[in-house]
Design a protein around this motif. Structure first.
Motif, PDB file in Angstrom:
ATOM      1  N   ILE A  68      -5.378  -5.854   9.675  1.00 31.21           N
ATOM      2  CA  ILE A  68      -4.818  -6.183   8.302  1.00 31.21           C
ATOM      3  C   ILE A  68      -4.514  -5.100   7.379  1.00 31.21           C
ATOM      4  O   ILE A  68      -3.462  -5.162   6.796  1.00 31.21           O
ATOM      5  N   LYS A  69      -5.299  -4.100   7.594  1.00 33.19           N
ATOM      6  CA  LYS A  69      -5.069  -2.818   6.602  1.00 33.19           C
ATOM      7  C   LYS A  69      -3.726  -2.188   6.985  1.00 33.19           C
ATOM      8  O   LYS A  69      -2.782  -1.879   6.226  1.00 33.19           O
ATOM      9  N   ARG A  70      -3.536  -2.008   8.431  1.00 32.60           N
ATOM     10  CA  ARG A  70      -2.191  -1.443   8.902  1.00 32.60           C
ATOM     11  C   ARG A  70      -1.181  -2.283   8.487  1.00 32.60           C
ATOM     12  O   ARG A  70       0.066  -1.984   8.371  1.00 32.60           O
ATOM     13  N   ASP A  71      -1.163  -3.618   8.750  1.00 32.71           N
ATOM     14  CA  ASP A  71      -0.148  -4.759   8.217  1.00 32.71           C
ATOM     15  C   ASP A  71       0.185  -4.446   6.848  1.00 32.71           C
ATOM     16  O   ASP A  71       1.518  -4.531   6.360  1.00 32.71           O
ATOM     17  N   LEU A  72      -0.888  -4.319   5.819  1.00 34.23           N
ATOM     18  CA  LEU A  72      -0.713  -4.205   4.568  1.00 34.23           C
ATOM     19  C   LEU A  72       0.009  -2.713   4.237  1.00 34.23           C
ATOM     20  O   LEU A  72       1.012  -2.955   3.278  1.00 34.23           O
ATOM     21  N   GLN A  73      -0.456  -1.837   4.646  1.00 32.63           N
ATOM     22  CA  GLN A  73       0.254  -0.532   4.664  1.00 32.63           C
ATOM     23  C   GLN A  73       1.810  -0.644   4.881  1.00 32.63           C
ATOM     24  O   GLN A  73       2.642   0.191   4.322  1.00 32.63           O
ATOM     25  N   GLU A  74       2.261  -1.307   6.091  1.00 30.96           N
ATOM     26  CA  GLU A  74       3.364  -1.172   6.562  1.00 30.96           C
ATOM     27  C   GLU A  74       4.215  -2.082   5.632  1.00 30.96           C
ATOM     28  O   GLU A  74       5.525  -1.707   5.213  1.00 30.96           O
ATOM     29  N   LYS A  75       3.537  -3.141   5.016  1.00 28.46           N
ATOM     30  CA  LYS A  75       4.692  -4.038   4.033  1.00 28.46           C
ATOM     31  C   LYS A  75       4.811  -3.509   2.839  1.00 28.46           C
ATOM     32  O   LYS A  75       5.967  -3.507   1.896  1.00 28.46           O
ATOM     33  N   ASN A 124      -7.634   4.751   9.067  1.00 33.40           N
ATOM     34  CA  ASN A 124      -8.781   5.539   8.482  1.00 33.40           C
ATOM     35  C   ASN A 124      -8.735   5.993   7.120  1.00 33.40           C
ATOM     36  O   ASN A 124      -9.634   6.704   6.613  1.00 33.40           O
ATOM     37  N   LYS A 125      -7.433   5.715   6.316  1.00 33.48           N
ATOM     38  CA  LYS A 125      -7.462   6.035   4.977  1.00 33.48           C
ATOM     39  C   LYS A 125      -8.455   4.858   4.275  1.00 33.48           C
ATOM     40  O   LYS A 125      -8.583   3.879   4.771  1.00 33.48           O
ATOM     41  N   PHE A 126      -8.743   5.581   3.099  1.00 34.80           N
ATOM     42  CA  PHE A 126      -9.831   4.699   2.202  1.00 34.80           C
ATOM     43  C   PHE A 126      -8.746   3.945   1.227  1.00 34.80           C
ATOM     44  O   PHE A 126      -8.157   4.702   0.363  1.00 34.80           O
ATOM     45  N   VAL A 127      -8.733   2.574   1.192  1.00 35.92           N
ATOM     46  CA  VAL A 127      -7.738   1.833   0.435  1.00 35.92           C
ATOM     47  C   VAL A 127      -8.389   0.913  -0.498  1.00 35.92           C
ATOM     48  O   VAL A 127      -9.275   0.395  -0.336  1.00 35.92           O
ATOM     49  N   ASN A 157       2.413  -3.103  -7.427  1.00 36.57           N
ATOM     50  CA  ASN A 157       3.077  -4.719  -7.458  1.00 36.57           C
ATOM     51  C   ASN A 157       2.786  -5.310  -8.730  1.00 36.57           C
ATOM     52  O   ASN A 157       2.052  -5.934  -9.043  1.00 36.57           O
ATOM     53  N   ILE A 158       3.964  -4.992  -9.630  1.00 36.86           N
ATOM     54  CA  ILE A 158       4.021  -5.399 -11.243  1.00 36.86           C
ATOM     55  C   ILE A 158       4.402  -7.024 -10.966  1.00 36.86           C
ATOM     56  O   ILE A 158       5.540  -7.555 -11.346  1.00 36.86           O
ATOM     57  N   MET A 159       3.680  -7.999 -10.557  1.00 35.26           N
ATOM     58  CA  MET A 159       3.699  -9.255 -10.575  1.00 35.26           C
ATOM     59  C   MET A 159       2.669  -9.904  -9.893  1.00 35.26           C
ATOM     60  O   MET A 159       1.584  -9.460 -10.120  1.00 35.26           O
ATOM     61  N   TYR A 160       2.524 -11.301  -9.846  1.00 33.58           N
ATOM     62  CA  TYR A 160       1.353 -11.844  -9.199  1.00 33.58           C
ATOM     63  C   TYR A 160       1.993 -12.746  -8.232  1.00 33.58           C
ATOM     64  O   TYR A 160       2.814 -13.599  -8.214  1.00 33.58           O
ATOM     65  N   ASP A 161       1.484 -12.384  -6.930  1.00 32.76           N
ATOM     66  CA  ASP A 161       2.050 -13.177  -5.784  1.00 32.76           C
ATOM     67  C   ASP A 161       0.532 -13.498  -4.991  1.00 32.76           C
ATOM     68  O   ASP A 161      -0.077 -12.723  -4.549  1.00 32.76           O
ATOM     69  N   GLU A 162       0.348 -15.007  -4.647  1.00 30.95           N
ATOM     70  CA  GLU A 162      -1.022 -15.270  -3.960  1.00 30.95           C
ATOM     71  C   GLU A 162      -0.933 -14.709  -2.681  1.00 30.95           C
ATOM     72  O   GLU A 162      -2.034 -14.338  -2.389  1.00 30.95           O
ATOM     73  N   GLY A 163       0.016 -14.663  -2.076  1.00 30.69           N
ATOM     74  CA  GLY A 163      -0.121 -14.241  -0.514  1.00 30.69           C
ATOM     75  C   GLY A 163      -0.229 -12.656  -0.582  1.00 30.69           C
ATOM     76  O   GLY A 163      -1.246 -12.247   0.294  1.00 30.69           O
ATOM     77  N   ARG A 164       0.387 -11.971  -1.518  1.00 30.83           N
ATOM     78  CA  ARG A 164      -0.014 -10.501  -1.745  1.00 30.83           C
ATOM     79  C   ARG A 164      -1.466 -10.295  -1.938  1.00 30.83           C
ATOM     80  O   ARG A 164      -2.122  -9.328  -1.545  1.00 30.83           O
ATOM     81  N   ALA A 165      -2.087 -11.222  -3.019  1.00 27.40           N
ATOM     82  CA  ALA A 165      -3.605 -10.973  -3.345  1.00 27.40           C
ATOM     83  C   ALA A 165      -4.315 -11.290  -2.011  1.00 27.40           C
ATOM     84  O   ALA A 165      -5.312 -10.282  -2.008  1.00 27.40           O
ATOM     85  N   HIS A 166      -4.272 -12.366  -1.266  1.00 26.39           N
ATOM     86  CA  HIS A 166      -4.917 -12.443   0.087  1.00 26.39           C
ATOM     87  C   HIS A 166      -4.991 -11.375   0.827  1.00 26.39           C
ATOM     88  O   HIS A 166      -5.973 -10.901   1.399  1.00 26.39           O
ATOM     89  N   GLN A 167      -3.869 -10.652   1.202  1.00 25.24           N
ATOM     90  CA  GLN A 167      -3.617  -9.701   2.029  1.00 25.24           C
ATOM     91  C   GLN A 167      -4.229  -8.301   1.546  1.00 25.24           C
ATOM     92  O   GLN A 167      -4.936  -7.464   2.138  1.00 25.24           O
ATOM     93  N   ILE A 168      -4.351  -8.089   0.121  1.00 24.68           N
ATOM     94  CA  ILE A 168      -5.112  -6.825  -0.268  1.00 24.68           C
ATOM     95  C   ILE A 168      -6.533  -7.154  -0.333  1.00 24.68           C
ATOM     96  O   ILE A 168      -7.356  -6.314   0.223  1.00 24.68           O
ATOM     97  N   TYR A 169      -7.075  -8.178  -0.821  1.00 24.82           N
ATOM     98  CA  TYR A 169      -8.502  -8.751  -0.286  1.00 24.82           C
ATOM     99  C   TYR A 169      -8.765  -8.410   1.054  1.00 24.82           C
ATOM    100  O   TYR A 169      -9.916  -8.049   1.178  1.00 24.82           O
ATOM    101  N   GLY A 197      -7.046  -6.659   3.267  1.00 20.32           N
ATOM    102  CA  GLY A 197      -6.776  -5.133   3.872  1.00 20.32           C
ATOM    103  C   GLY A 197      -7.614  -4.096   3.224  1.00 20.32           C
ATOM    104  O   GLY A 197      -7.381  -2.841   3.767  1.00 20.32           O
ATOM    105  N   ALA A 198      -7.740  -4.383   1.935  1.00 25.21           N
ATOM    106  CA  ALA A 198      -8.528  -3.085   1.368  1.00 25.21           C
ATOM    107  C   ALA A 198      -9.704  -2.879   1.801  1.00 25.21           C
ATOM    108  O   ALA A 198     -10.518  -3.850   2.113  1.00 25.21           O
ATOM    109  N   ASP A 199     -10.271  -1.766   1.770  1.00 29.27           N
ATOM    110  CA  ASP A 199     -11.794  -1.228   1.847  1.00 29.27           C
ATOM    111  C   ASP A 199     -12.706  -1.483   0.640  1.00 29.27           C
ATOM    112  O   ASP A 199     -13.663  -1.902   0.749  1.00 29.27           O
ATOM    113  N   ALA A 200     -12.199  -1.425  -0.639  1.00 25.89           N
ATOM    114  CA  ALA A 200     -12.902  -1.444  -1.824  1.00 25.89           C
ATOM    115  C   ALA A 200     -11.958  -1.984  -2.786  1.00 25.89           C
ATOM    116  O   ALA A 200     -10.630  -1.994  -2.668  1.00 25.89           O
ATOM    117  N   LEU A 201     -12.532  -2.516  -3.566  1.00 23.76           N
ATOM    118  CA  LEU A 201     -11.927  -3.327  -4.938  1.00 23.76           C
ATOM    119  C   LEU A 201     -12.430  -2.707  -6.102  1.00 23.76           C
ATOM    120  O   LEU A 201     -13.767  -2.758  -6.427  1.00 23.76           O
TER     121      LEU A 201
END
Length: 630
Positions: free
Chosen positions: A430-437, A445-448, A506-518, A520-524
């Motif tokens: 999921i991280k690689r998919d997020l990075q690509e998008k 291996n990057k810390f996102v 991402n200066i917006m709010y997008d529900e799909g993007r929020a789920h993908q960050i949750y 694909g990210a390592d930390a919030l």
């Protein structure tokens, strides 16, 4: 217009019988449609013109039980005799809603405050009301429900999926559903905003209408009731196009305060009209803060006046403050309430939240730490002394999240589902998919680090802004999602341009993007200046994303700091509001991630197994309901 007074002494009623007949009511500015449809009401309805009422003596008006849309017993019995034929002709299988009338209606307590002025309401004939078929109850046959049963009316300004601007909308949706499992009968009362999606509006069923006095000059307004049932919860929408035709629920205080004065009073009138008298009325934030005040003053002589009230503070910063003359006119409340102990704030202002805190039988807020913080000058928003005075009825219960809505194993917005068993490997994909998008350098291996937030000072973004260049070290990427103050929006755009491939704004709010960050990210990152509860850290843990937070409010209550000696904890924290301490917390997280990856992965699994549902919180709320109404 004749004014009804609380005749606490019988002699006053008899003396009033000699008074002149009541004046006829002034017609309202708008007129309703001539006829009602058989099953559903039109999408909107404007304020209707009232028919002149028959003249009565003041004593006769005082002795009727028709106050606030409550019909006389004689009229009710007559309607019951004739209703079956008419109902059968329209809908043979019609039943009453699933919500049952609680025993609380029979044991309504004496009002705590004398009635200053009872609102006069003209009710529509009962036979015009269409009854919605009963919704199937949730499956609980294999569970033993706690006793005793309690009925609860939720009153608030927003609720997912109808309208949502923040965490309040999530709570108004998820908590009632969790309370059903705790043997609670729940009804949610909301404004019928024009912005509610049509797919919900077209399925609403007309339940009735009446006219209600509101302003100090006796002006009357149309109140319609539209009903929608979902997952065993009854949602009643208060309809009035004059107040709720704006595109957004909140616009400005000049419009919002009269809007929510109307809503608070109409919600209580609707409960009387529907003959659904709850044990507890649970109000939320300043938009519903006048409900306890109305209940113990203008509604004290009605059956709903015996209910107990709870007011939940979701964010004390927003209080509904405006000038005393304006609030006095818009609310129609008596003069004696505009004192320093109830409504008065400073020299010339009235504070709706302050009044609700004074009159509510119990006050709750959305975490135990925040309940203590708001009694201090730093967090108290000028109400700390008032809250200390009422601290005996103040409780803190941390929020949960809807674990069915936020479920990484079934989330269709992720490229692949995962659970605790396979999270470590699936999150890399999921991280690689997020990075690509997002146009970031693709490297699992990057810390996102993710940041999903309103871009305001409250969220600690000045700290993030101060340290972001130091975070970008070749091994770290930062993904921002949100909108807010232009200063922060522009700052994150600048960092994206300066560190291409490492920062994405991402200066917006997008529900799909929020789920993908949750996912694909390592930390919030949640470095808030103050945070009553916070939901993002709970969602992050549910998705195996480790939270980095400041120890305040609900963040402190839900995130246990990692202890390297015991290998325990579920996140990284810092206490004082300083950018250097935030940077230190992030560096501690990165050190564990890069040098002891096995321990990091164990924390990911530990976070995903943590109970962040509403179940425990619902049990605590139910215990408070029973405490209020044994």
């Amino acid at each position: 217009m004749a004014t009804r007074k609380s005749a606490s002494v019988k002699d006053e009623k008899q003396a009033a019988a000699a008074a002149e007949p009541a004046e006829e009511k002034k017609p309202a500015a708008k007129k309703p449609a001539a006829k009602k449809p058989a099953a559903k009401k039109p999408a909107t309805k404007k304020a209707a013109t009232k028919k002149p009422a028959e003249k009565k003596t003041a004593a006769a008006a005082a002795e009727t039980t028709e106050t606030v849309a409550e019909k006389p017993e004689a009229e009710k019995s007559a309607e019951k005799k004739s209703a079956p034929k008419k109902t059968a002709a329209k809908k043979p299988a019609a039943k009453k809603p699933a919500a049952k009338k609680p025993a609380a209606a029979e044991r309504a307590e004496a009002p705590e405050t004398a009635v200053a002025e009872a609102p006069v309401v003209e009710a529509a004939p009962a036979e015009a009301v269409e009854v919605q078929p009963e919704a199937p109850a949730p499956e609980t046959q294999n569970e033993s429900l706690p006793e005793p049963r309690r009925s609860v009316a939720f009153i608030g300004s927003e609720c997912y999926p109808f309208v949502k601007t923040g965490g309040l909308g999530d709570v108004m949706y998820a908590l009632p559903r969790a309370l059903i499992k705790q043997n609670c009968d729940v009804r949610v009362i909301l404004p019928r905003y024009k912005c509610i999606p049509w797919k919900y509006q077209e399925k609403m069923v007309y339940r009735g209408e009446f006219m209600m006095d509101l302003f100090a000059d006796g002006r009357s307004f149309y109140v319609g009731i539209m009903e929608y049932i979902m997952d065993g919860v009854v949602y009643d929408f208060i309809d009035n196009e004059e107040f709720f035709s704006a595109g957004n629920p909140y616009t400005n205080l000049v419009d919002d305060i009269p809007k929510y004065c109307f809503f608070s009073k109409a919600a209580l009138a609707a409960l009387n009209y529907l003959d659904w008298i709850p044990d507890i009325i649970h109000c939320h934030d300043w938009q519903a803060a006048l409900v306890p005040v109305y209940l113990k003053t203008l509604f004290a002589g009605t059956r709903v006046g015996g209910a107990k009230t709870m007011l939940t503070i979701h964010n004390l910063r927003f209080q509904g403050i405006y000038s005393i003359p304006a609030v006095k006119y818009w609310s129609g409340l008596p003069d004696h309430l505009f004192n320093i102990d109830v409504l008065k704030q400073g020299y010339n202002d009235a504070n709706l939240m302050k009044a609700g805190l004074a009159y509510a039988d119990m006050i709750t807020t959305v975490s135990n730490t925040y309940a203590g913080e708001i009694q201090t000058a730093f967090y108290g928003e000028n109400l700390d002394a008032h809250l200390r005075h009422h601290s005996g009825k103040l409780r803190g219960i941390v929020n949960g999240i809807d674990v069915e809505l936020w479920d990484s194993s079934t989330d269709k917005l992720l490229p692949v589902g995962y659970d605790a068993a396979d999270a470590v490997e699936k999150k890399k994909q999921i991280k690689r998919d997020l990075q690509e998008k997002l146009g970031l350098e693709q490297d699992e291996n990057k810390f996102v680090i993710g940041l999903i937030s309103r871009l305001t000072n409250q969220k600690g973004l000045d700290l993030v802004n101060a340290i972001l260049p130091e975070l970008i070290d070749g091994n770290t990427q930062v993904v921002v999602l949100g909108t807010g103050e232009p200063w922060y929006e522009d700052a994150f755009r600048y960092y994206e341009n300066s560190y291409k491939g490492s920062v994405c704004a991402n200066i917006m709010y997008d529900e799909g993007r929020a789920h993908q960050i949750y996912g694909g990210a390592d930390a919030l990152l949640v470095p808030s200046l103050f945070e009553p509860c916070g939901l993002t850290q709970l969602i992050a843990m549910r998705y195996g994303t480790v939270p980095i937070v400041r120890e305040t409010g609900g963040l402190k209550d839900t995130v246990e700091p990692y202890n390297q000696y015991t290998d325990s904890g579920n996140g990284f924290t810092f206490d004082r509001y300083e950018s250097g301490l935030l940077l230190d917390a992030v560096n501690r997280a990165k050190t564990l991630y890069f040098t002891e990856r096995e321990r990091w992965d164990e924390m990911v699994v530990r976070d995903m197994k943590k109970d962040v549902s509403w179940d425990q919180s619902a049990m605590q709320y139910r215990a408070l309901y029973v405490e209020l109404r044994p």
